[in-house]
Write a protein that holds these residues in place. Sequence first.
Motif, short mmCIF file in Angstrom:
data_model
loop_
_atom_site.label_atom_id
_atom_site.label_comp_id
_atom_site.label_asym_id
_atom_site.label_seq_id
_atom_site.Cartn_x
_atom_site.Cartn_y
_atom_site.Cartn_z
N UNK A 64 0.85 -1.19 0.00
CA UNK A 64 0.00 0.00 0.00
C UNK A 64 0.88 1.24 0.00
N UNK A 65 0.81 2.08 -1.05
CA UNK A 65 1.63 3.30 -1.09
C UNK A 65 1.33 4.25 0.06
N UNK A 66 0.10 4.20 0.59
CA UNK A 66 -0.25 5.02 1.75
C UNK A 66 -0.82 4.11 2.83
N UNK A 67 -0.49 4.36 4.10
CA UNK A 67 -0.93 3.47 5.19
C UNK A 67 -2.44 3.29 5.24
N UNK A 68 -2.87 2.09 5.57
CA UNK A 68 -4.30 1.78 5.68
C UNK A 68 -4.49 0.72 6.76
#
Length: 305
Positions: A64-68
Amino acid sequence: MVKEAVGRAFLNVEFTPLADSLHMETETRLLPGITVTDARVAPHRLETCRDPSRESDDFVLLWSPSPARGFAEQFGQVVHADGSTALMSCADRAFCETHETFHHVTVKLQRSVLLPLLPNAEAALMKLVPADNEALRLLTSYLASHRQLMNTEAARTPLFAQTVANHITDLVALAVGTNTDATELASERGLRAARLDAVKRWILARLGSPELNLESAAKAFGLSPRSIQILFTVEGTTFTGFVLRERLALAHRRLSMPLLAQRTVSEIAFSCGFGDLGYFNRSFRKMYGETPSDVRHRSVFARRH
């Protein structure tokens, strides 16, 4: 439709939405031996199906390129959606779950593509690759850069597709760990290309800055100035030559824009990073065979007529 057509028929997974409304945006790029997917999916649970007739011995890298708020699990090992990743097997049961819209990227590689660089690939399965791993960071940047090129004429050629596939494979192998023999090849091919691509993107975002120079680029990437210079030398140019060409191209575009007709030639030159107007005029004429004023006058004339 999503569960049957997309989940079971296409991806061979059991897909279960975890939200009242379902939305899914996916973009898939097919390259020789590689499938790259960039997707945003509403909260869901996903588990690979047990279907021996469709089992694949391919490998997949997912992150995931951005935290989730989500994770992927295989062989009892868990990778959280915090930018880190691990090499996963397509032939073994895997489980993924996310509790918010999940932006993720997957790179699926055929065994025949990855094994020359990673002969002992099974030993690398589910070993954590942190988000700050250089090869993973460069892979993310490289994929984003070439996503913008997919509709260009060059992107439709087999040579371009194979070159991009080679670079992606190299970066995946370097991220999860290669053997000694393959490391040199992967570094010379994929790592160098991705680094050059990242440096170029960094330069293009700073063309107007008078502080743009070889030393600042080297500091930004944690490399020596000589290492940065070598990246451009292999391509037949220099760092300074690339910066000059791109600054002149930016100036040419701005001089040709009717909306900027009120700005003087010197204002445009300075906004493109040139501190010496005489040097700008000489360089511009050498590259385009006409003066900046010629371009400006032609643009103004075209607007009036």
